[in-house]
Write a protein that holds these residues in place. Structure first.
Motif: not given
Lengths: 323, 226
Positions: A114, A117, A189, A155-156, A159, A152
């Motif tokens: 986190v 990001l 996720t 996509k995160a 990435w 979260f």
């Protein structure tokens, strides 16, 4: 295929007082014995052959909680690192964090994904390298002290995996994603960046039902390469026909078998110490099984289950007595 | 008397109380299926301690079983005593057949083990979970089936057509559509007038190519004179 036995390696390969029975029998002059000791040591230290493309993104999932996903991720990841491959283990549970406890690295996690990001730190600062085995790195997502919802998403995580793939140090050989239990947002996720899946299950009926559901969801998502690890197997119960055998499990679920891990109390002990099972010397049954499963994972190999039960007795001459 | 429960017998050979004799290892004979609810057994060491002058082997055994069908026995220890008292009162051949059935369980007894029960249940559950069809699809299936059948038969009422999903041990998931039919449409009816004078079921036993004679059997329909 036999797994390597590192405890058989002589401690210093160049010392002349080597136990000669570990070397292949060759008649050599003492001058050449040192060089052959090194080559002999390398022969004993066989590595599995890497199959597939770098990096291999594997999600360790199960559906039902408590069957041993995090244990499998930790031990298989550490086995892979000991074979010499560079492994990044990601704890994709955005709420509750467990993989760091199992690896014994809970004190050293300062930054999480986190933070990466948000731009608070670099990716390599968030990766915790294990001192016992430097090729293994841990990345956590959740910040347990944060009260805000994390948000979260897939996509995160995708990435993050792409960032790992294109990092300056080179992509890792393996990215192991420890999936949270359930089939809700956390699961979705975790499976987003993955190409293959390792389904961990136990031979009881509840876990198998959930595993079947998860298989359906994984195939819907496009992950076709699903292999199974059957955990917490008790051969005494299987022989006593109280527990379904691994053969039955394979027949019911129809998945390729990566490994069979026996029930071992060492798992609890090693979790409490923060010392993963596969590092134990001498290796325990479960540790050996994890190593073999890791070997098969690298080579994209599978195993076949073995019948544990005895053959039913054939009716003999005295069958008129009854039955 | 039929032994149809789960039987677990621990037959232990116990050395006598003389120290120089080495202890004989306890061998466990396991047979039959596992009793529901009383599946852990303990060796009762003080049972049946027969003192013999040689004192070499003493059999300790504890048996738990269920009598007659699926009735569960109350407790393990009580049943051990009751069972053995019953066994003592049986004649030789009954005991022999009991022993045989204990040592070599039938296929039916083996199929009721916990593992096979679990496997059956799991099969049912997996089939029904995997074939979880939405209501919309069910309506469409019913509509398509009605449309296909309406060409051949007259359906009684469209509301009464039902789709049932069930599981079967051999075949798996079964979809069955029940359609109440009033009558068959005229074009497809099987009427008697079509059959009169009709020859059917022709069988050539000898076609006559080699022997010169023809041997034929056939069915010739004659309507009943009403």
């Amino acid at each position: 295929m036999s797994s390597p036995f590192p405890h058989l390696l002589p401690s210093s390969p160049l010392s002349p007082s080597l136990p000669l029975l570990f070397l292949p029998s060759k008649t050599l002059s003492p001058r050449h014995r040192r060089r052959s000791a090194v080559t002999a040591a390398l022969q004993w230290n066989r590595k599995p052959q890497f199959a597939g493309e770098t990096p291999r993104v594997v999600v360790v999932t199960s559906g039902k909680g408590g069957v041993g996903k995090t244990t499998t991720t930790a031990n298989v990841g550490l086995s892979l690192a000991r074979f010499g491959f560079s492994v990044v283990a990601i704890d994709a549970d955005a709420g509750l964090r467990n993989l760091d406890l199992l690896l014994g690295l809970e004190n050293r996690v300062n930054y999480t994904a986190v933070d990466v990001l948000n731009g608070d730190c670099r990716l390599d600062q968030a990766l915790v390298r294990d001192r016992r085995c430097p090729s293994l790195e841990l990345l956590c997502i959740s910040k347990p002290r944060s009260k805000l919802p994390l948000g979260f998403g897939s996509k995160a995580l995708t990435w993050v995996v792409d960032a790992l793939r294109s990092r300056p140090a080179g992509p890792p050989h393996f990215v192991l994603i420890d999936c949270p239990a359930g089939i809700d947002a956390g699961f979705i996720t975790a499976i987003a960046p993955a190409n293959e899946a390792v389904l961990v299950t136990t031979p009881d009926i509840t876990a198998l039902r959930d595993a079947d559901r998860v298989t359906g969801l994984l195939e819907c998502d496009g992950i076709r390469d699903i292999k199974m690890i059957v955990n917490r197997v008790r051969t005494d119960l299987i022989r006593g026909e109280d527990m379904m055998s691994v053969l039955d499990v394979q027949e019911m679920l129809g998945l390729a078998l990566l490994g069979v891990i026996p029930e071992d109390s060492e798992v609890i002990k090693s979790t409490n110490r923060g010392y993963p099972l596969v590092l134990n010397k001498p290796p325990t049954m479960a540790g050996l099984a994890f190593e073999q499963a890791a070997w098969r994972l690298v080579e994209q190999d599978t195993m076949t289950a073995v019948m544990v039960e005895e053959e039913p007795k054939k009716k003999g001459f005295f069958s008129f007595f009854g039955g | 008397m039929a032994i149809s429960g789960d039987l677990k017998v621990f037959v232990g050979t116990f050395a006598s109380h003389r120290p120089p004799k080495p202890p004989v290892p306890v061998s466990k004979i396991r047979f039959g299926r596992v009793l529901k609810g009383a599946s852990d057994l303990r060796i009762v060491q003080k049972w049946l301690q027969a003192e013999s002058p040689a004192g070499s082997t003493v059999k300790h055994s504890q048996v738990c079983h269920g009598m007659g069908g699926n009735k569960l026995s109350p407790t393990v220890n009580q049943d051990a005593e009751g069972f053995l008292l019953n066994v003592v009162n049986m004649n030789f051949f009954d005991r022999l057949s009991l022993a045989w059935r204990i040592l070599f369980p039938t296929a039916k007894e083996r199929n009721n083990s916990n593992a096979s029960i679990a496997k059956q249940r799991l099969k049912m559950i997996l089939f029904s979970d995997r074939c979880d069809i939405s209501d919309e699809a069910k309506q469409k299936i019913v509509g398509n089936v009605i449309e296909a059948l309406s060409e051949f038969v007259e359906i009684d009422s469209q509301d009464k057509v039902q789709l049932n999903i069930s599981t079967d041990t051999d075949l798996g998931t079964i979809y069955s559509v029940t359609v109440p039919v009033r009558r068959v449409r005229p074009g497809y009816q099987d009427s008697e007038e079509d059959y009169s004078g009709k020859i059917s079921n022709i069988e050539y036993k000898d076609t006559g190519e080699t022997s010169g004679t023809v041997d034929v059997t056939f069915d010739f329909f004659l309507p009943n004179k009403k």
